[in-house]
Design an enzyme around this catalytic site. Structure first.
Site: not given
Ligand SMILES: NC(=O)c1ccc[n+]([C@@H]2O[C@H](COP(=O)([O-])OP(=O)(O)OC[C@H]3O[C@@H](n4cnc5c(N)ncnc54)[C@H](OP(=O)(O)O)[C@@H]3O)[C@@H](O)[C@H]2O)c1
Length: 221
Positions: A145
């Site tokens: 990651y």
């Molecule tokens: N939450 C945190 O603490 C945090 C902090 C910094 C950065 N981020 C980053 O922010 C981004 C969004 O994450 P989030 O926090 O909003 O988490 P989340 O609520 O789990 O959202 C993740 C999104 O990615 C999609 N996704 C996952 N695997 C996929 C695939 N194989 N193909 C297409 N879509 C896919 C999921 O949709 P489906 O399951 O419908 O495909 C979902 O819409 C990520 O890149 C994460 O690494 C998160």
């Protein structure tokens, strides 16, 4: 166009941008995207298209790539879809590790390439690559990651330098949020309270507001 728009940060981007943009929403859960699209069309009159795709799948990624290549006036691409895993690399399921690299690295490469050439020709547009604050850290228990998010940041900085040397008006951003409320940690089956106190957690709406404010300004650290 927003990848990972079915929840969390991607959904917050969609809600924020719907007031002023037509949207193309991508994720695997089509029902979620349809529901969000209907809500945003009703609330803002936005034209919303949805594209269900698993971006770790070569064929489905190619469909999304082709869709971008057919858009003449793509204003913003948000490479946001992502997920985390827990545990040591050598104990983790190798398929999950490969999928993470496919999603964070290869999907970002392919979709950015499909979008950027046209943006540069038009001398307009922007790309936001959603990395993570761990892009700057080396953490135990999340080696792939941190590595893939570091790659996203480095890649985006490289693009920035190329665009700058071409005097292009196209903007790129590596968005590096900290702990953010979303489905991310539920998918990982990790208890949020075990990671950090509530004070250190941010709402997805705040992350999106900061991202778009900085993109409009042209910089922010
Ligand atoms: N939450 C945190 O603490 C945090 C902090 C910094 C950065 N981020 C980053 O922010 C981004 C969004 O994450 P989030 O926090 O909003 O988490 P989340 O609520 O789990 O959202 C993740 C999104 O990615 C999609 N996704 C996952 N695997 C996929 C695939 N194989 N193909 C297409 N879509 C896919 C999921 O949709 P489906 O399951 O419908 O495909 C979902 O819409 C990520 O890149 C994460 O690494 C998160």
């Amino acid at each position: 166009m927003i990848t990972g728009a079915s929840s969390g940060i991607g959904m917050a981007f969609a809600r924020k941008l719907a007031a002023s943009h037509d949207l193309l929403l991508v994720a695997r859960r089509e029902d979620r995207l349809d529901q969000l699209g209907a809500e945003l069309s009703a609330d803002f009159g936005a034209g919303v298209s949805v594209l269900s795709a698993d971006l770790t799948n070569e064929e489905e990624l190619a469909i999304v790539e082709a869709r971008i290549a057919n858009l003449d006036h793509l204003e913003l691409l948000v490479n946001n879809a992502g997920f985390g895993t827990k545990g040591s690399f050598w104990e983790a399921d190798i398929d999950g590790q490969e999928q993470m690299h496919r999603l964070h690295v290869m999907a970002t490469v392919r979709l950015t390439h499909a979008a950027l050439g046209k943006m540069v020709k038009r001398n307009a547009g922007g790309i936001i690559n959603v990395a993570y604050v761990s892009a700057f850290l080396r953490v135990s228990g999340n080696a792939s990651y941190a590595a893939t998010k570091s790659w996203m940041t480095s890649f985006t900085e490289g693009l920035y330098l190329e665009l700058k040397s071409s005097r292009s008006a196209v903007r790129v951003q590596a968005l590096c949020p900290g702990f953010t409320y979303s489905e991310f940690h539920d998918v990982m089956h990790v208890d949020r309270d075990s990671l950090a106190p509530p004070l250190l957690w941010t709402k997805a709406e705040f992350v999106v507001d900061e991202s778009l404010r900085c993109l409009a300004r042209g910089n922010c650290m």
